[in-house]
Scaffold this motif. Structure first.
Motif, short mmCIF file in Angstrom:
data_model
loop_
_atom_site.label_atom_id
_atom_site.label_comp_id
_atom_site.label_asym_id
_atom_site.label_seq_id
_atom_site.Cartn_x
_atom_site.Cartn_y
_atom_site.Cartn_z
N THR A 75 58.87 113.39 86.24
CA THR A 75 57.70 114.26 86.37
C THR A 75 58.19 115.62 86.84
OG1 THR A 75 56.24 112.40 86.91
CG2 THR A 75 55.50 114.60 87.57
N LEU A 76 57.79 116.66 86.11
CA LEU A 76 58.16 118.03 86.43
C LEU A 76 56.92 118.90 86.35
CD1 LEU A 76 61.41 118.25 84.26
CD2 LEU A 76 61.32 118.12 86.75
N ASN A 77 56.96 120.04 87.00
CA ASN A 77 55.83 120.96 86.94
C ASN A 77 55.86 121.78 85.66
OD1 ASN A 77 54.83 120.16 89.42
ND2 ASN A 77 55.88 121.78 90.54
N ASP A 78 54.67 122.07 85.14
CA ASP A 78 54.56 122.97 84.01
C ASP A 78 54.54 124.42 84.51
OD1 ASP A 78 51.93 123.47 84.88
OD2 ASP A 78 51.04 122.19 83.33
N LEU A 79 54.31 125.35 83.65
CA LEU A 79 54.35 126.76 84.03
C LEU A 79 53.21 127.16 84.96
CD1 LEU A 79 55.50 128.40 80.67
CD2 LEU A 79 56.87 127.79 82.68
N GLN A 116 53.59 117.20 85.44
CA GLN A 116 53.46 116.56 84.13
C GLN A 116 54.50 115.45 84.01
OE1 GLN A 116 51.16 117.33 81.86
NE2 GLN A 116 50.36 119.14 82.90
N SER A 117 54.04 114.25 83.73
CA SER A 117 54.94 113.12 83.54
C SER A 117 55.33 113.03 82.07
CB SER A 117 54.25 111.82 83.98
OG SER A 117 55.04 110.72 83.60
N GLY A 135 59.86 121.17 76.25
CA GLY A 135 60.97 121.99 76.73
C GLY A 135 61.10 121.84 78.23
N ILE A 136 62.32 121.67 78.70
CA ILE A 136 62.59 121.64 80.14
C ILE A 136 63.51 122.83 80.42
CG2 ILE A 136 63.60 120.38 82.07
CD1 ILE A 136 62.82 117.78 80.65
N ALA A 137 62.92 123.85 81.02
CA ALA A 137 63.65 125.08 81.29
C ALA A 137 64.32 125.02 82.65
CB ALA A 137 62.69 126.27 81.23
N ILE A 138 65.61 125.25 82.66
CA ILE A 138 66.39 125.31 83.89
C ILE A 138 66.49 126.80 84.24
CG2 ILE A 138 68.53 124.59 85.03
CD1 ILE A 138 66.98 122.25 83.67
N LEU A 173 59.36 123.05 84.10
CA LEU A 173 60.41 123.72 84.86
C LEU A 173 61.31 122.68 85.50
CD1 LEU A 173 58.24 126.51 86.43
CD2 LEU A 173 59.97 126.78 84.65
N GLY A 174 62.59 122.80 85.22
CA GLY A 174 63.55 121.86 85.76
C GLY A 174 64.32 122.44 86.92
#
Length: 174
Positions: free
Chosen positions: A44-48, A53-54, A98-101, A122-123
């Motif tokens: 689970t990561l945060n969106d913009l 979001q899982s 997309g997982i943006a680092i 966002l990663g």
């Protein structure tokens, strides 16, 4: 002369390493493909907008997960193709994520400029580890993992993914 040979050898080694990393063919994922797929769906990561979001919400779809950054030229070059593929295959159950680092503001600006039409998350360090668990042992960007509708990791690619290879991988999964 000795110094020139040493420099030449170092340049040759760098080119060989770059060629091997940048132009690797689509390949079967690592032996621990089941573990990698579970790790992806457990993330689970945060969106913009900062909303969690899982990745599990896209189970049952052909899932294309792309790790990227705005400062990465090959990442920026492949994203317009991903936008076209998302539009073309959305109705067939294909979902790009997309997982943006990277920095949220830079990602938001770039996403708006190019018109990214798929979820962008966002990663952080955990996302880098997720890419390594999924087969990106060198931690390079871009890195793409493709999962089938059953949740199995079917392909990974370190480096820019060509449209031809992407389509050849996705079509049999539809």
């Amino acid at each position: 002369m000795k110094r020139l040979l040493l420099i030449g050898g170092a340049v040759l080694l760098a080119v060989m390493i770059g060629f091997g990393v940048g132009y690797r063919e689509m390949q079967r994922p690592p032996d621990s493909i089941e573990l990698a797929a579970r790790a992806i769906y457990a993330t689970t990561l945060n969106d913009l907008d900062g909303k969690a979001q899982s990745l599990a919400q896209w189970k049952g779809k052909v899932l294309v997960v792309n790790f990227w950054a705005t400062w990465c030229p090959p990442c920026r070059e492949e994203i317009p193709g991903f936008i076209k593929f998302q539009e073309k295959y959305r109705q067939n159950g294909v979902q790009f994520v997309g997982i943006a680092i990277d920095d949220r503001d830079k990602v938001r600006t770039f996403a708006a400029e190019v018109g990214i039409n798929y979820p962008t998350l966002l990663g952080d360090f955990s996302a880098i580890e997720l890419s390594r668990t999924s087969g990106n042992h060198l931690g390079g960007l871009p890195f793409t993992a493709i999962l089938d509708r059953n949740g199995a990791l079917v392909a990974t690619k370190v480096g820019e993914l060509s449209a031809d290879k992407l389509e050849a991988t996705i079509k049999p999964l539809l």
